[in-house]
Structure formats: C-alpha cells, structure tokens
Write a protein that holds these residues in place. Sequence first.
Motif, PDB file in Angstrom:
ATOM      1  N   ALA A 133      -8.616  36.592  19.506  1.00 41.49           N
ATOM      2  CA  ALA A 133      -9.570  36.425  20.605  1.00 41.49           C
ATOM      3  C   ALA A 133     -10.430  37.675  20.763  1.00 41.49           C
ATOM      4  O   ALA A 133     -11.631  37.584  21.013  1.00 41.49           O
ATOM      5  CB  ALA A 133      -8.827  36.132  21.910  1.00 41.49           C
ATOM      6  N   SER A 134      -9.797  38.847  20.581  1.00 39.37           N
ATOM      7  CA  SER A 134     -10.572  40.081  20.687  1.00 39.37           C
ATOM      8  C   SER A 134     -11.507  40.235  19.501  1.00 39.37           C
ATOM      9  O   SER A 134     -12.648  40.665  19.649  1.00 39.37           O
ATOM     10  CB  SER A 134      -9.639  41.292  20.725  1.00 39.37           C
ATOM     11  OG  SER A 134      -8.752  41.185  21.778  1.00 39.37           O
ATOM     12  N   LEU A 135     -10.976  39.902  18.310  1.00 44.00           N
ATOM     13  CA  LEU A 135     -11.788  40.106  17.110  1.00 44.00           C
ATOM     14  C   LEU A 135     -13.045  39.263  17.139  1.00 44.00           C
ATOM     15  O   LEU A 135     -14.087  39.655  16.622  1.00 44.00           O
ATOM     16  CB  LEU A 135     -10.969  39.786  15.849  1.00 44.00           C
ATOM     17  CG  LEU A 135      -9.867  40.796  15.526  1.00 44.00           C
ATOM     18  CD1 LEU A 135      -9.284  40.515  14.155  1.00 44.00           C
ATOM     19  CD2 LEU A 135     -10.390  42.218  15.588  1.00 44.00           C
ATOM     20  N   ALA A 136     -12.959  38.107  17.770  1.00 46.51           N
ATOM     21  CA  ALA A 136     -14.135  37.242  17.843  1.00 46.51           C
ATOM     22  C   ALA A 136     -15.285  37.980  18.533  1.00 46.51           C
ATOM     23  O   ALA A 136     -16.454  37.751  18.241  1.00 46.51           O
ATOM     24  CB  ALA A 136     -13.792  35.966  18.609  1.00 46.51           C
ATOM     25  N   MET A 137     -14.917  38.911  19.423  1.00 43.09           N
ATOM     26  CA  MET A 137     -15.920  39.688  20.166  1.00 43.09           C
ATOM     27  C   MET A 137     -16.815  40.511  19.254  1.00 43.09           C
ATOM     28  O   MET A 137     -17.908  40.922  19.633  1.00 43.09           O
ATOM     29  CB  MET A 137     -15.216  40.624  21.140  1.00 43.09           C
ATOM     30  CG  MET A 137     -14.823  39.989  22.434  1.00 43.09           C
ATOM     31  SD  MET A 137     -16.208  39.679  23.490  1.00 43.09           S
ATOM     32  CE  MET A 137     -16.704  38.064  23.243  1.00 43.09           C
ATOM     33  N   MET A 138     -16.289  40.780  18.026  1.00 42.99           N
ATOM     34  CA  MET A 138     -17.036  41.558  17.042  1.00 42.99           C
ATOM     35  C   MET A 138     -18.460  41.045  16.850  1.00 42.99           C
ATOM     36  O   MET A 138     -19.369  41.805  16.567  1.00 42.99           O
ATOM     37  CB  MET A 138     -16.307  41.399  15.710  1.00 42.99           C
ATOM     38  CG  MET A 138     -16.034  42.646  14.983  1.00 42.99           C
ATOM     39  SD  MET A 138     -15.047  42.212  13.550  1.00 42.99           S
ATOM     40  CE  MET A 138     -16.149  42.810  12.307  1.00 42.99           C
ATOM     41  N   PHE A 139     -18.630  39.753  16.987  1.00 40.26           N
ATOM     42  CA  PHE A 139     -19.930  39.151  16.685  1.00 40.26           C
ATOM     43  C   PHE A 139     -20.758  38.926  17.948  1.00 40.26           C
ATOM     44  O   PHE A 139     -21.756  38.237  17.917  1.00 40.26           O
ATOM     45  CB  PHE A 139     -19.727  37.842  15.930  1.00 40.26           C
ATOM     46  CG  PHE A 139     -18.847  38.012  14.729  1.00 40.26           C
ATOM     47  CD1 PHE A 139     -19.322  38.694  13.606  1.00 40.26           C
ATOM     48  CD2 PHE A 139     -17.537  37.567  14.725  1.00 40.26           C
ATOM     49  CE1 PHE A 139     -18.520  38.892  12.515  1.00 40.26           C
ATOM     50  CE2 PHE A 139     -16.724  37.762  13.626  1.00 40.26           C
ATOM     51  CZ  PHE A 139     -17.216  38.429  12.526  1.00 40.26           C
ATOM     52  N   PHE A 140     -20.284  39.488  19.059  1.00 37.28           N
ATOM     53  CA  PHE A 140     -21.001  39.267  20.318  1.00 37.28           C
ATOM     54  C   PHE A 140     -21.378  40.589  20.963  1.00 37.28           C
ATOM     55  O   PHE A 140     -20.849  41.645  20.635  1.00 37.28           O
ATOM     56  CB  PHE A 140     -20.117  38.471  21.288  1.00 37.28           C
ATOM     57  CG  PHE A 140     -19.944  37.039  20.899  1.00 37.28           C
ATOM     58  CD1 PHE A 140     -20.808  36.072  21.384  1.00 37.28           C
ATOM     59  CD2 PHE A 140     -18.923  36.674  20.034  1.00 37.28           C
ATOM     60  CE1 PHE A 140     -20.648  34.754  21.015  1.00 37.28           C
ATOM     61  CE2 PHE A 140     -18.761  35.350  19.664  1.00 37.28           C
ATOM     62  CZ  PHE A 140     -19.623  34.388  20.153  1.00 37.28           C
ATOM     63  N   GLU A 155     -23.657  37.469  24.287  1.00 38.28           N
ATOM     64  CA  GLU A 155     -24.752  37.048  23.422  1.00 38.28           C
ATOM     65  C   GLU A 155     -24.323  37.200  21.964  1.00 38.28           C
ATOM     66  O   GLU A 155     -23.778  38.235  21.580  1.00 38.28           O
ATOM     67  CB  GLU A 155     -25.961  37.945  23.722  1.00 38.28           C
ATOM     68  CG  GLU A 155     -27.162  37.710  22.855  1.00 38.28           C
ATOM     69  CD  GLU A 155     -28.157  38.866  22.980  1.00 38.28           C
ATOM     70  OE1 GLU A 155     -28.961  39.049  22.051  1.00 38.28           O
ATOM     71  OE2 GLU A 155     -28.107  39.592  23.999  1.00 38.28           O
ATOM     72  N   PHE A 156     -24.543  36.152  21.159  1.00 35.85           N
ATOM     73  CA  PHE A 156     -24.139  36.199  19.759  1.00 35.85           C
ATOM     74  C   PHE A 156     -25.097  37.102  18.983  1.00 35.85           C
ATOM     75  O   PHE A 156     -26.306  36.927  19.047  1.00 35.85           O
ATOM     76  CB  PHE A 156     -24.151  34.789  19.171  1.00 35.85           C
ATOM     77  CG  PHE A 156     -23.668  34.736  17.760  1.00 35.85           C
ATOM     78  CD1 PHE A 156     -22.307  34.833  17.481  1.00 35.85           C
ATOM     79  CD2 PHE A 156     -24.563  34.609  16.707  1.00 35.85           C
ATOM     80  CE1 PHE A 156     -21.856  34.788  16.177  1.00 35.85           C
ATOM     81  CE2 PHE A 156     -24.111  34.575  15.398  1.00 35.85           C
ATOM     82  CZ  PHE A 156     -22.759  34.666  15.132  1.00 35.85           C
ATOM     83  N   VAL A 157     -24.550  38.108  18.284  1.00 37.45           N
ATOM     84  CA  VAL A 157     -25.434  39.011  17.545  1.00 37.45           C
ATOM     85  C   VAL A 157     -25.129  39.022  16.056  1.00 37.45           C
ATOM     86  O   VAL A 157     -25.638  39.862  15.322  1.00 37.45           O
ATOM     87  CB  VAL A 157     -25.352  40.459  18.085  1.00 37.45           C
ATOM     88  CG1 VAL A 157     -25.935  40.547  19.476  1.00 37.45           C
ATOM     89  CG2 VAL A 157     -23.921  40.972  18.066  1.00 37.45           C
ATOM     90  N   GLY A 158     -24.277  38.101  15.596  1.00 35.00           N
ATOM     91  CA  GLY A 158     -23.973  38.046  14.165  1.00 35.00           C
ATOM     92  C   GLY A 158     -23.352  39.334  13.679  1.00 35.00           C
ATOM     93  O   GLY A 158     -22.411  39.846  14.276  1.00 35.00           O
ATOM     94  N   LEU A 159     -23.922  39.882  12.611  1.00 34.88           N
ATOM     95  CA  LEU A 159     -23.356  41.098  12.028  1.00 34.88           C
ATOM     96  C   LEU A 159     -24.020  42.352  12.596  1.00 34.88           C
ATOM     97  O   LEU A 159     -23.851  43.439  12.052  1.00 34.88           O
ATOM     98  CB  LEU A 159     -23.494  41.064  10.507  1.00 34.88           C
ATOM     99  CG  LEU A 159     -22.618  40.004   9.823  1.00 34.88           C
ATOM    100  CD1 LEU A 159     -22.890  39.982   8.326  1.00 34.88           C
ATOM    101  CD2 LEU A 159     -21.138  40.257  10.074  1.00 34.88           C
TER     102      LEU A 159
END
Lengths: 303, 311, 449
Positions: free
Chosen positions: B47-54, B66-70
């Motif tokens: 759940a935390s790792l998913a934050m990587m892309f936001f 907000e989704f920021v991809g890479l």
Amino acid sequence: MSATTTDTSVSTLEPTGRARQLAAIRRLRALRWIGGQFFLWGVILLGLVFMVTPGVWMLLASFKTQAEISAIPLQFWPTQWRVNNYVETIEVMKFWRVFGNSLIITSCVTIANIFTCTWGGYTFGKLRWPGRDIMFMVLLSTMMIPGFLTLIPRYVLVAKLGMLNSYSGMIIPFLTGTFGIFLTKQFMLGIPDELIDAATVDGSSALGVYWRIILPLSKPIMAVLAIFVFDWAWDDLLWGIMILTDRLKWTLPIAIANLRVQESNQYELQMAGSTLAIIPVIILFLALQRHIVRGVALSGLKG
Amino acid sequence: MAVASAAQTHTTPFWRRRSFIQAATGWLFAAPILIYFTIFVFGPILASLAMMFFKWNGFGPLTQAEFVGLGNVTEVAGDEKFLGSFRNTFVYAIVVVGSGVIVGLMLALVLNGVTKFVGFVRSTYYLPVMLPMTAMALLWGLMFQVRYGFLNQILSFVNIPPVRWLINPDIALYSISLMVVWKGLGWYMVIFLAGLKAIPEEYYEAARVDGATGWQRFWKITLPLLKPTLLFVIVVTVIGSLQVFSPIFIMTQGGPANATNVVVYWVYMTAFQFLRFGYATTQAVYLFAVILVITVIQLRLFREGGLTSYY
Amino acid sequence: MNLSRRQLLKTMGAGSLGLALVGCAAPAAPAADGGGAAEPSAAATELTIWFHWGGAAGERAQEMIDSYNADGGAADNINVTIETVPGGEYRQKMTATRMAGTGPDTYHTAIPILELVSNEVALEMPDEDQAYVSDNYIGAAVDRMTFQGKIWAYPTEHQAAALIYRRSVLEEEGISEIPETMEELRDLAKALTREEDGIKFYGYTFNHDGYQPNFHFPGIVWRSGGELYEFEGDIPRTVTVNTPEAAFGLGWWRGMVDDGSTQIGEVTYNEAWQNGLAFMTEIEPWYPLIVLRDGGAEEIFEDLGVTHVRGRSGVDPTIQSGGWEILADRSTEHPEEAFKFIRWMMHGPDMPFSRFIVETIGSLPAPLDYPTPIEGWSDAMSQGYAIETTPITRPHPGLKALGDGELNQAIKETVQAVLLQQKDVEPALADLEPQLQEILDRTEGDREF
C-alpha cells in the motif's frame, strides 16, 4: 614447524637439568600468565568505566535537583539523595498504571514471538520444501524498509480491525518478526538432522518434531528471543502514540516522552522515569543471561 | 535406500510420495506465517509502495493524490541533497559497524582470556544496550557539551582543547557514531564471546602443539570458525546502520549544516515535514534496493569463503 | 538457574500468559475515568477533543473539561472526552484517523489553517463564531485564523517572543533601559559579555535547543526592514531574501557570533539561563514561567526585565507569532454541539480555555479583553509581553506557505552555515533565494481550492 624445537631441546638435557628447566619454564609461564591477566583486567576495567559511567550518571541524576544536574562545573554526586524525585515521578507518570500496561503488552508480544519465531525458524531452517529460500529472502527483505513509512496503512488496518486504543492493537501487529525468525533459523541449523530423522522414523509428524524435539532444544534461543523482543517492545514509542489515546492505557515510553514534553526542564524526573523503566529489562537479562550466551553461540556457530 | 525410494515413486500415488509430503508439510507450516505477514507486513508495504507513483501530501484525503507515473523516480536520481545523505549514511555505517565489530571482537577476546567475573563483566557491558535511546541521547548530549561536558572535562586533564562534538560539521557524525558504538558494544561483545566460547579448545591445543603464535591462532582458527557469527553480526548491523534514524533525530536533526543528514532522516523529513509522501516512498525504495544489493553481496562473499550451508 | 523446558513454559505460561490474557481482554472493559466527571444523562451527545498534554497540565485540562461536563455540557446535554496525543505526532495521527474514520469531533492543534483547509479537515465556522473571533481577538491572531476571507478557528494562544534581560546585570553597568535599536543592542551585548574564572557569560542568547535556527529568521528580517516573500493575495509568489535588509538582519546575528557575545550550542539554553550565564534573549512567555519560575531559578525570574524586541534604526520592531487553535472536524456528526462546546471554552468573560493556556502554559493572551495584569505573571511580564509585544506581532510567514517544511529546511541549512562561520552572509543569501523560489514555484504553482 618450528614449534617442536622446545620439545627437542628439552629432551636432550640431563634428567635433573630438565626438571629445573621445566620448573623455570613453568615459572616463566606463570609470570607471563599473571602479566597477561593484569593486562586483560586493565583493559576490561577501563572498558567497564567507559560503559558504566553514563548509566551511573543517569542513576545519580535521578537523585539530584535540577540545579545540580546542570551545575557548572560538573557536579558528580548529589548533595542530598532526593528519593522524592522517584515519589514525584511515580505520581506524575501514573507509573504503576503505565508500568502495568507496558508489562502486559510486552509480555504478550514476547511470549507470542518465542513460539512464532521458533516455529518460523523450524519451517525455514529445518523443513525442506520448494520455494523455501525465496520466501525466506522475501521475509528478510521486509527488514530493509523503514517502519514509519508503512505507519499509515498499518494504522488504518488496525483501525478497521477495531483494535484502536486497546492492548490488542499493541500486540496483534507484533506477534512475530523477521529478525526473530532469522535468528532462530540460524540456531536451527545447529540442531542435527539425525535427531529429526530418528524421530520421523519413530513415527513423529512434523508437528510432533516441533513440539518434542525442536522446542526442548530451543531453550537457549528462546532466551535470546525473549530478551531481544522484550527490550524492543518495551522501548517502542511511535506505534503506542498512534494507537493509544486514553492516558490510562499509555505505555512507559509514551509516559516518559510525555514527561519530556511537559516537564521539559525537569531532567531529574526524566532520569528517574528512565531508571525505573529499565529495571525489568535488566532483571530479565540477569535471569536469562546463561541461556542467552548459549543461544547466541549455537545460533552463530553452526553453519 | 535410495533405490527403494526411487522404486516407490513409480508405484505410489503422488500424495504419498516423500517429496510431495515434504513440500506440503513445508507450505502448511509456512502458511500461518505467510498469511500473517501478508496481512500485517506485505499489505501495508505494498500500500505504501503504490504511493511511489503519486503525489500525495500524507495528510489530505487520498482522493487528492495525483498520479505522476515515474516522475518521482526520475526526480530522485537528480536530487543532490538525497544523494548527499547517502554519503553520510555510508560513512556512518562503515564507522559504526567497523568499530563495533573490531572493538567488540577485541573485547570478547580479552574477556575470553579471563576466568573470573565473566558473567558480571558481560552483563555490565551489555547494560547500555538495554538503556533507552532517548535517555541516552539526552545524557550524551550533556556529555558532548563543549564547555562543561564530561568528555571535554576529561580531555582538559591531558591539555586537549575543547572539542565541539556536535557543533563542528566535520566531526558531528563521528560523535554520534561514538555514542552508538558505545551503546551497541555490549551486543557485539556478547555475541562474539559466545561464538568464541563455542570453539572447541582442542583446536587451540593442537595449534599450540604445532607452535602457532597467538596471532596465527587468531587468523587460522578463531576467525574462520567465527565466520558464521561474523556473517550474522555484519548482515544485521549493516541493515540496521543504513537505516539509522533515532540518534540523529534526537541529537542533531541532520545538522549542523547537513553534516549528519542520513537517508532515513531525510526520508522522514520528506514525508512528514515536506509533506511529499510519494517522493519519500520513492527515496525509501532506492535505499531498500541498495541495502538488498549489499546484503546479497555479503551473503555471496561469505558463501565463497567456504560456508555453503547458509542459503 | 537452569530452567527445564517444562519449567520455562510453566513459569511463562502461568505468570505472563495469564497476565497477557487479562490484558488482551481488558480493552472490552470501560475505561475508568479520572476525576469527578458528571454522569451524563442517557441521551447526551458524546464529543471528543484532542489535547496533547499529560502530566500536571493534563490534569488541569481534564479538570476544565470536567467542569464543562458539569456546567455547560450538562445544560446542553453534551459530554466531552479528551483523547491525548502526546508529542509531535499530530499530523500523522490526523491523517490516519481521518482515513480510518476514527477522528475526534474537535481538535486543539498547531497545524496551520492553510493546511487544515486545503486538506479538508477544518469545518467552516458559523457566521456568529467568525464574527466573534474577528471582534474579540487581536489582529495577528485573527490573521492567523483567516484564509480566503473566512475565519476557520478560534485562536487559543498567541506565542511571540519579547526581549527578556537581567535587570541587576544591566544596572551594574549603569544601564536601566534596553536601547532602542538593533545596532545599539549588539554593542550592549558585546559590553555585557565577559569571562570570569574560565566561565563565560553571554550578552545575548538564542534558544538553539528548543528551536531550529531558522525559527528566528523571519522576525529578524522584518525588524531590519526586509520581507521574506511577496504575496499575491493569500499566496506567497516571490522570494525576497537576497536583499540588503535581510543581509543586515542575518549579519547582525552573525556579528554577535563573531563578537563572541552569543553562542551556538556551547552551553544549552536552559543551562545558560538557570545558571545565570545569559543576560539577554528573545523568547516567548512560556520560558520564564515554566523553565525559570517553576524550574528552580526563582531569583533569576524575579530579576527579569521584559520589553519588546528592537528594530534596526528607523524601522519599526516586528516579531513573528504563532500558536495553536481550536476547531471542529469536517466529518463530525455533531457540528452544532461541537461549536457550543468550543464557545463555552473560548467566549468571555470566563474564557476558561484561554485562561488555562495563558496562566498554565504561558502565552500572550489572544482575546482583546483579557484582563491584565495576568494572574501568576510578574508585572514585568504583563507589561513586556501582554502590553508591549502584542501590538507588534505578525503571523509567521511559514503559516501562509504550503511548502513551509521545505522552505524552513533550506533556511535552516543556510542560517546554520552562516552562524558556524562556514559561509558569509551575502553569498549565503544569494544561494538561498533561488532554492526557496524553486520550492515556492513547485508547491504553490498548482494551488487550487
């Protein structure tokens, strides 16, 4: 090797001369031994002073006044032993209440870990099954992520499970741990496979082996686990702050942290609180230290 | 025996086969642990790792993320402050693990050479390990004080001018290391001492008969036989030191002038002070990758040293 | 002692496991509540509030809530419970509780209004309350509660620093009053600084242990005639720290380091003050009350003179202010009751919460009609803090910037490097400005609410 020269040279001597020679060697050895012991104890004592001074300072500070603690120049001994600091700390912290909370929570976590980690150590160290090493590496890798990063999802999970502001919220998320499993797995490698095979031939199931062979042989590592887990759980602060809102459910570290915020200038109370807080850990260590040394030895040595 | 079991596999159904039973037992035993980890560890981590892309401020509702991809991943690669914190972290880890292992081992060797009061000495050395970090940081903060601190008062006896322990950016990181080594030394020592005690005395007797010097005995017997202990200690402490946080957080807050800014402290700042949760997660993932690589290398190095049964 | 496995399991099992089971079961039992809270009638509305005090202050806060439950609460059929959040974990805990739907109805918090509004935490106050705050509180506190033309909370305190000094030490030098300008103040600090028997006495000190070095920065820049940011309405858009005014301010501070009349971390702030090694400082009212008066340095407390901070010659003195506020959560099920409760705590003439904060915690009073002299304070404090300092306060600019955390970190690094004599003032500020601008552009660029 050159090592045998003393032997050969001694053997060529006359019997009487040889006895004298031997006595001289023995004396020399004794002298060297004494000198060596002096050196060793010198190092040990120096180290002891270095290791103990801060702890002693903390203990002394807990009996001083605030002014004595920050006195200039440094004042080592209290002019008067103020036992009252402890009386006050116990009252301000609601010490017995938070101490009881800490004891209950930490005991639950420790006992659970003793069983779950030996179970895990047996599963990953002794049982042979496909995928074992991969799964173990996956478990191990969770040690490499800073805990506070997962704080919010963990909190939400515990809240959804209805465990907020309760002991279970402090216990259930910590029933087992990667480090404990790692430690126990190392230890398990030292238990001879023959013992397990023999029991299996006698008709023991894997569960029977765990209960009758592994658990009895794991006493030393259980002691190690007990002290490590107890010490760690006893010290945990952040999770408690998140989970426990009722001051009557607080644990010792929260109460001490709170003392630091509220009585920010009263070092003596903080020191008294900290001194009280470590007593159980020290008792546990003293009670288990024989087992701990054996446990660590066995977990470390056998590869 | 081997022939018999081989013959058996042709005639017995698969669920009676030994390999299947072993596999099933293993997975059955692992199941409770894996299920528990999935709920309480892997789940929150994913759940935390998913934050990587936001892009998320760690505070507002998740719907605001907000989704920021890479975007975060590429930003980290060019973030000089973050990369700078890696340098401090490595210096810290090398100093702490290096001196912990060397001094701890030396102490263990010394203590192994005496027979009296071993229990007492061992317990005393272990004492700081158990003392709470917050109280010890407070205490060492006082000991590190420039004008009236305990350490500088002792140094003044031998005419050494006062050291600005936590104020001088060139030495602050080492001062913190000193405190951490002091606090951890007992742990290293107890483990090494236990390892030493477990080396059979006969090996040393044999070497003595062969006339090996103390130095030779150390290199040829002690160290090789201590290797598993060393592996355990180094792997665990390296993982721990690369994630150092509390002493820095309590004593210097990354200062003075960023001299003690370590990775996890910076991740903490990024998440909870700068309110850039996604970016902080990405930084943590970089650290995770580095630790993973280092751990795997350590395990490999020790395996090539002849200890094959570890993994 | 050699434990057999059976013994080990038995002792652990019987002793601790029993304890453990009791423990695990305990949460089901209702919490024993401290104090004489009034028994709520059957249909009472249950409200919660977050406080962060434990210890003695916590007890007094509990007494206040108990008296509400017995008084205003009983009248309105409301029962309030405190949830205590110690330390600085407010923000994390607020996020987590809001996600889990376990948050309280009301908060006492220091999180800037800007953040509380933009993250959909703050519940809009009824017009009646907005009008009350606007009419009855000092300007800087109202400003701090205001965002996009609305007032979002009640300010519970108003922390701002005044200049405190040792009267007797100044009198020895034949000085009865603090000079009027920063320049003269620096000279005075230098004149007071001395060393006796190897012990150094500092003319001027800053609280390095309690605050990051960036904390004092905005006030010092203002007092030198500068500004940190140029605002576009509510939003800081342009950084203006690479100016002669800011350089004068930071240079004033660095100059005192160069003079040897102030110090960075060589003695802790508390030690310096409690041992009489420090003669002047700028600090909020909680410090003399809690650390000096209640911390065993009564003689020094009695000896304190208090006045407002000084500005550069020709510039009006200004000091940054901040503090906590009380507000209701947007997801509360009882908004009306929540505001009834808040009004009981905040409205005059009793204003129990403001009195608790001012007298117990130590803060400038935020209500305009707060009676002076203040109970428990010295006359010098009432004069220097409440009367002289209150009118020259201005909210800390960080309260108005979304990227406050990052901006502060960059300022902290720069100020630290300058004070440690690693960088000179002008080049350091020249490096700082683009860093801050980048942060502002990134964090304020897409502000939308």
